[in-house]
Design an enzyme around this catalytic site. Structure first.
Site, PDB file in Angstrom:
ATOM      1  N   LYS A   1      15.181 -64.584 109.529  1.00  0.00           N
ATOM      2  CA  LYS A   1      16.275 -63.815 108.942  1.00  0.00           C
ATOM      3  C   LYS A   1      15.763 -62.416 108.596  1.00  0.00           C
ATOM      4  O   LYS A   1      15.569 -62.038 107.439  1.00  0.00           O
ATOM      5  CB  LYS A   1      16.847 -64.531 107.710  1.00  0.00           C
ATOM      6  CG  LYS A   1      18.266 -64.082 107.352  1.00  0.00           C
ATOM      7  CD  LYS A   1      18.902 -65.024 106.344  1.00  0.00           C
ATOM      8  CE  LYS A   1      20.276 -64.563 105.892  1.00  0.00           C
ATOM      9  NZ  LYS A   1      21.279 -64.573 106.965  1.00  0.00           N
TER      10      LYS A   1
ATOM     11  N   TYR B   1      15.519 -61.245 104.516  1.00  0.00           N
ATOM     12  CA  TYR B   1      16.515 -61.257 103.452  1.00  0.00           C
ATOM     13  C   TYR B   1      17.195 -62.610 103.378  1.00  0.00           C
ATOM     14  O   TYR B   1      17.026 -63.477 104.241  1.00  0.00           O
ATOM     15  CB  TYR B   1      17.544 -60.151 103.674  1.00  0.00           C
ATOM     16  CG  TYR B   1      18.574 -60.449 104.746  1.00  0.00           C
ATOM     17  CD1 TYR B   1      19.869 -60.850 104.399  1.00  0.00           C
ATOM     18  CD2 TYR B   1      18.263 -60.331 106.094  1.00  0.00           C
ATOM     19  CE1 TYR B   1      20.817 -61.126 105.377  1.00  0.00           C
ATOM     20  CE2 TYR B   1      19.196 -60.600 107.074  1.00  0.00           C
ATOM     21  CZ  TYR B   1      20.476 -60.994 106.716  1.00  0.00           C
ATOM     22  OH  TYR B   1      21.412 -61.277 107.683  1.00  0.00           O
TER      23      TYR B   1
ATOM     24  N   LEU C   1      19.917 -68.252 114.248  1.00  0.00           N
ATOM     25  CA  LEU C   1      19.492 -68.480 112.876  1.00  0.00           C
ATOM     26  C   LEU C   1      19.951 -69.874 112.450  1.00  0.00           C
ATOM     27  O   LEU C   1      21.105 -70.249 112.671  1.00  0.00           O
ATOM     28  CB  LEU C   1      20.104 -67.437 111.941  1.00  0.00           C
ATOM     29  CG  LEU C   1      19.701 -67.567 110.477  1.00  0.00           C
ATOM     30  CD1 LEU C   1      18.228 -67.223 110.282  1.00  0.00           C
ATOM     31  CD2 LEU C   1      20.574 -66.690 109.591  1.00  0.00           C
TER      32      LEU C   1
ATOM     33  N   GLU D   1      25.445 -67.787 119.112  1.00  0.00           N
ATOM     34  CA  GLU D   1      26.048 -67.801 117.770  1.00  0.00           C
ATOM     35  C   GLU D   1      26.876 -66.545 117.590  1.00  0.00           C
ATOM     36  O   GLU D   1      26.903 -65.662 118.450  1.00  0.00           O
ATOM     37  CB  GLU D   1      24.970 -67.895 116.697  1.00  0.00           C
ATOM     38  CG  GLU D   1      23.983 -66.741 116.708  1.00  0.00           C
ATOM     39  CD  GLU D   1      22.887 -66.880 115.674  1.00  0.00           C
ATOM     40  OE1 GLU D   1      23.027 -67.680 114.731  1.00  0.00           O
ATOM     41  OE2 GLU D   1      21.863 -66.167 115.802  1.00  0.00           O
TER      42      GLU D   1
END
Length: 290
Positions: free
Chosen positions: A146, A32, A202, A178
């Site tokens: 993702k 996505y 990411l 993260e």
């Protein structure tokens, strides 16, 4: 917000339905992307689409549209929904097929969908900063994709939400990776540091904009692994994402960062980021700041 994209066509959102055996629904077998809209224009659209196609390729999904065609469809969707400030959410799955862990036959077509949503800028948080917690990073080892598989991220975000915090900062052992839906930065002695864009995180589009802004404006920056101790010892901490922009972190696990107020480097990067938005999408008016 009455229109959506389904398999290459813009249709009434109420008519956008997916098959019960869609592999995104049953396996999370898809990827996505979320693109920010300012003044009715997509911000960093090329970078987001490049990542979308790269993520799809990484799991063997061939997107049956050129980037140019998809960009046109997304622009048309924004216009039809008269969206000034918000997001586009889009995803592609491997398609609908009888449930089987192995990939379906090649004649099964990927399923693309997209819709828009009004989302304001978090003006108050951008000015005052946010509180965070720490949590062990329990996700898989391909966080650079993702993927629709977000259960690890959801559990981390829920943990933060339950104690009234904006974000959960994840770590593998002592090394910070993260946030549950953001990239994390520290500033120490005038140097901005963030985790390398490898398989553990990411590669955030906003992160990449920030790195470019640092390099263009004489702010020292390093992509390297840093630890929980480094996080606590930092002069400043901030996070970035498509909707959070450059967000100051003023508290971690109840401990104040920079005396509980956004620091000078963070504030400077916020200013530079606004300039980048306005260069691409036009002036951010008082209406869009709310």
């Amino acid at each position: 917000m009455n229109f959506a994209i389904l398999d290459g066509k813009i249709i009434e959102r109420s008519e956008a339905k997916v098959d019960i055996e869609d592999r995104g629904y049953q396996f999370g077998d898809g990827v996505y992307e979320v693109i920010r809209i300012y003044n009715g224009k997509m911000f960093t659209a090329k970078q987001h689409l490049d990542r979308f196609y790269r993520s799809a390729e990484s799991i063997g999904i061939v997107i049956p549209y050129t980037k140019e065609l998809l960009t046109g469809m997304l622009n048309e969707l924004v216009a039809k929904n008269n969206l000034g400030l918000g997001i586009i959410y889009m995803q592609i799955t491997r398609g609908a097929a009888p449930r089987n862990h192995a990939f379906p036959a090649q004649d099964v077509l990927p399923a693309l969908s997209a819709y828009t949503k009004e989302v304001g800028r978090p003006a108050e948080n951008l000015e005052s900063g946010v509180r965070t917690i720490l949590t062990e990073d329990i996700r898989w080892l391909r966080c650079d994709i993702k993927s629709l598989n977000l259960l690890g991220n959801i559990l981390a975000k829920q943990k933060a939400s339950e104690v009234g915090c904006f974000e959960a900062i994840q770590h593998r052992g002592e090394n910070v990776t993260e946030g549950s839906s953001s990239n994390v930065f520290i500033a120490q002695n005038g140097v901005v540091v963030t985790h390398p864009s490898d398989n553990f995180i990411l590669k955030g589009i906003t992160k990449e904009v920030i790195l470019t802004l640092c390099k263009e404006n004489g702010i020292a920056v390093e992509e390297r692994v840093f630890t929980i101790k480094d996080l606590y010892d930092a002069d400043e901490v901030f996070l970035s994402s498509t909707t959070a922009e450059v967000m100051p972190i003023i508290e971690i696990e109840g401990k104040a960062v920079h005396n509980g107020a956004p620091g000078p480097i963070t504030k400077k990067l916020q200013e530079l980021f606004i300039e980048a938005i306005e260069k691409e999408c036009g002036a951010i008016t008082k209406q869009t700041i709310k």
